[in-house]
Scaffold this active site. Structure first.
Site, PDB file in Angstrom:
ATOM      1  N   SER D  45       0.867  -1.159   0.000  1.00  0.00           N
ATOM      2  CA  SER D  45       0.000   0.000   0.000  1.00  0.00           C
ATOM      3  C   SER D  45       0.911   1.219   0.000  1.00  0.00           C
ATOM      4  O   SER D  45       1.852   1.293   0.799  1.00  0.00           O
ATOM      5  CB  SER D  45      -0.939  -0.002   1.200  1.00  0.00           C
ATOM      6  N   GLU D  46       0.652   2.162  -0.889  1.00  0.00           N
ATOM      7  CA  GLU D  46       1.635   3.216  -1.163  1.00  0.00           C
ATOM      8  C   GLU D  46       1.828   4.188  -0.005  1.00  0.00           C
ATOM      9  O   GLU D  46       2.765   4.978  -0.013  1.00  0.00           O
ATOM     10  CB  GLU D  46       1.280   3.976  -2.448  1.00  0.00           C
ATOM     11  N   ASN D  47       0.975   4.126   1.012  1.00  0.00           N
ATOM     12  CA  ASN D  47       1.199   4.970   2.179  1.00  0.00           C
ATOM     13  C   ASN D  47       2.270   4.395   3.101  1.00  0.00           C
ATOM     14  O   ASN D  47       2.606   5.034   4.089  1.00  0.00           O
ATOM     15  CB  ASN D  47      -0.101   5.216   2.949  1.00  0.00           C
ATOM     16  N   SER D  87       8.365   4.382  -0.592  1.00  0.00           N
ATOM     17  CA  SER D  87       7.240   3.667  -1.172  1.00  0.00           C
ATOM     18  C   SER D  87       7.131   3.938  -2.668  1.00  0.00           C
ATOM     19  O   SER D  87       6.960   3.023  -3.476  1.00  0.00           O
ATOM     20  CB  SER D  87       5.954   4.083  -0.467  1.00  0.00           C
TER      21      SER D  87
END
Lengths: 232, 217, 232, 217
Positions: D45-47, D87
């Site tokens: 998840s890019e967070n 990320s």
């Protein structure tokens, strides 16, 4: 969890070939992938290009490959500790590209992170800038540097897990993180390999996605280059 | 005339409270020994430590804990470790307040050469090019002349450059000088050294204004 | 050790002024500098530019500043959770620069690390590329992006020490590290402030050199935006 | 015609052993529920998490542990946390093997629009522009037509683009299509949906070669 473990250094080095470009972590003899370097010597791979901040000493680290003339070209920032290196360089036996240390690290990081080029002030007005695009930003001159390209990244960490997650110790961290994921295949050797779930995910320095193969090194000599102590 | 330790001692006076300082190999490393202990200073070593401490006690050395000179060191409370990319991020991003390094030559416009003698010696620039291109505040620690007695403070550098127009201050075995407006400006004399001796040892333009005091330690 | 502690959020925000540019960490409501945001509301600072991935929700986080019309311009990647934001943007009351999320992070990191410009493929061929230099590298088009400039970076960490060293927790890390040292002054609020020497230097995510002021926040609401659970 | 869960189920078949996968908000998030459990897959998840697990049990939610949709999640053994810069380094550096995201429009040369309706709706691109510009392997999960019954698979996108020539595959409620040589190529039909219905719902050029099989789950 995607398991990245391989049995040993031999399996970890599958696919290496003459003429390839390798990145190798470490600063001086600190945090170098000892077991992998020994395997490169054993395999007698020829004509390779090595991206590594230093070149080891005459009888340890990359110095071992140098002595056997396995290295066609070195890309480094500082090679002062290695007499054989200086000899091969000055005689023209080996090609050398000297790169400012921060630029070296950033060109690795850029390769890892899909940044093909960036601007840095380091080296402006020097030999390093020759043939490179220069540009002024905020009243200061910069040169454009490109991401490295490498076939393998060889790194050494303190602890790692099956998922390829890495944790480094002290200043043995140095160039190792920036090289992870910067070459097409990243091979990590660790002092201690643990099952997935044993490392605190908050403490992981390099997530396993950047590592294709991981193994526990057989032994670590961890030679000290300059022992400096004080009396108790 | 100052010895190496005295050069370091004089430079230590330039280190102010709250400074992050990067020390190069050689004389600069000695500066840490002379910093007043009533001020807060942190030493950065570009191989990845902030809060560098003194050498370890015998038997307590850790091969995974060295400085940029490859010497075994210790970490003080409040120290941190980081990788080379972040380390040079600190340097390029001008978070380090003071850089002290050695030089083979410095020119009167602030150029510095310290990494290569063509055909003879090539150790590499290490982190020096990043440091001199980035730091706002650079002090050079050097001998005023080479072994042959020739000046190392020149109108123009003869060796390949490490950086251009970046040196702000020089502390040599003979003098403290500021580099400004394309000239060396004499600020202080080493104890027992005359302005004439300094003038003679300086190939570049040396500006001498008013009375030049002797250094105090 | 250089001590960075300040007594409280009021002292931490000394020097903020109307018209300044602020960076604020957080993703959604996760890892936002709650106490600092409340202080910005209390001080009623006007006409500020905020660089922040999101804009909070109507009654929490940056949404509080929005509601009071303190924000002149937002630089964000995603603002979907905030109705008032969308209204002010569409009506033209507030200026908005939408930036791809990875570019947003990298422009912070670039500011921190003295890289004035870099190339990224993100946004090529879209509105984002308008007016920007484009260039092909390795057969792929990229656009040149510039480092941000900001007066203050406001970040939130889990633990911190007197020297300003920071450790983040879980995904509350997000944009906070990249913003540390990216503004002229970085202010960090932490849930737990400990004496120097208590944090393992190997676990520090952001060294204190990037932080000018640190304080322990009075309280943390840590509101959850989308509570999603499964039954036991 | 497929419902959202069935679209997710069909896409799950594209997830291979050893893949790192980024799932967008909406239908893509559902894909995780259908991935075979005899293969090893990690969700990014890019967070800032790799090794994302299912939603937490009631009462065990952690406000400091969310996905990019701001939903509370868990971390699996072998997970890691990292910052947004790293990320997107993963994403731009093409270390993520598969990206699954939604779209408002896709064109027959693989352009995608999913972040803005001028004058009406602007949520922002979030990480989508980085994802589509970087990923080698992008699958779009979408409804074939909008609420007014108009095709969302077009000759050219009418909305502001998120990325150009990047979509490789589309799984809609009606069909699986490949984007190749500037055309949509029909690969599979949803159960009970005819080629004609798909043709009718597709404004862009649709290539139908040979017998088009019904999807299997």
């Amino acid at each position: 969890m995607i398991n990245k473990t391989v049995a040993n250094v031999r399996e970890a080095c599958e696919g290496i070939d003459d003429g390839m470009t390798f990145m190798l972590g470490g600063f001086g003899l600190c945090g170098i992938p000892e077991n992998i370097i020994n395997e490169l010597v054993r395999r007698n791979v020829q004509g390779v290009t090595c991206i590594s901040n230093n070149a080891g000493v005459d009888d340890f680290g990359l110095g071992l490959l140098l002595k056997k003339h396995q290295i066609k070209k070195m890309i480094s920032s500082y090679v002062g500790e290695n007499a054989e290196f200086e000899r091969q360089m000055l005689s023209g036996e080996m090609e050398v590209e000297l790169v400012p240390q921060g630029t070296l690290a950033q060109r690795c990081e850029a390769a890892r992170t899909g940044i093909p080029a960036f601007f840095t002030p380091a080296g402006y007005g020097t030999e390093v800038a020759e043939g490179k695009e220069t540009r002024e930003f905020n009243g200061k001159m910069h040169i454009m540097e490109r991401a490295f390209e490498a076939d393998f990244s060889f790194v050494k960490a303190w602890k790692g897990d099956e998922a390829g997650n890495l944790i480094f110790k002290g200043t043995a961290r140095n160039f190792n993180p920036a090289m992870c994921g910067a070459g097409k295949i990243t091979v990590a050797e660790v002092e201690e390999l643990v099952p997935a779930g044993e490392l605190d995910p908050n403490h992981v320095h390099i997530p396993g996605i950047f590592v294709q193969r991981i193994f526990q090194g057989e032994k670590y000599e961890k030679r000290i280059e300059q022992l400096t102590v004080r009396k108790k | 005339m100052l010895d190496k330790n005295q050069i370091a001692q004089r430079i230590a006076k330039e280190v102010k409270d709250g400074y992050y300082v990067n020390l190069g190999i050689g004389i600069p490393t000695l500066v840490a020994n002379f910093v007043r202990d009533d001020i807060s200073v942190e030493f950065q070593s570009e191989n990845g430590i902030l809060g560098m401490g003194p050498f370890p006690y015998e038997g307590e050395e850790d091969p995974d804990l060295i400085n940029a000179g490859k010497q075994t060191i210790t970490a003080l409370p409040g120290a941190s470790f980081f990788d080379s990319a972040m380390s040079f991020g600190m340097i390029r991003g001008q978070h380090v307040d003071l850089t002290i390094l050695g030089a083979m030559e410095v020119s009167q416009n602030g150029d510095i050469a310290n990494w290569k003698i063509p055909g003879k010696m090539v150790k590499g620039m290490g982190g020096a090019m990043d440091l001199v291109a980035s730091a706002e505040n650079i002090i050079v620690a050097m001998m005023h002349t080479n072994r042959a007695g020739e000046s190392k403070l020149l109108k123009e550098c003869t060796l390949p450059l490490t950086g251009v127009a970046c040196v702000k201050k020089i502390v040599s075995n003979l003098a403290v000088m500021e580099v400004r407006d394309g000239k060396f400006h004499l600020l202080e004399r080493a104890p027992g050294v005359s302005v004439e001796e300094i003038q003679q040892a300086t190939e570049g333009d040396l500006v001498v204004e008013g009375d030049i005091p002797e250094m105090k330690f």
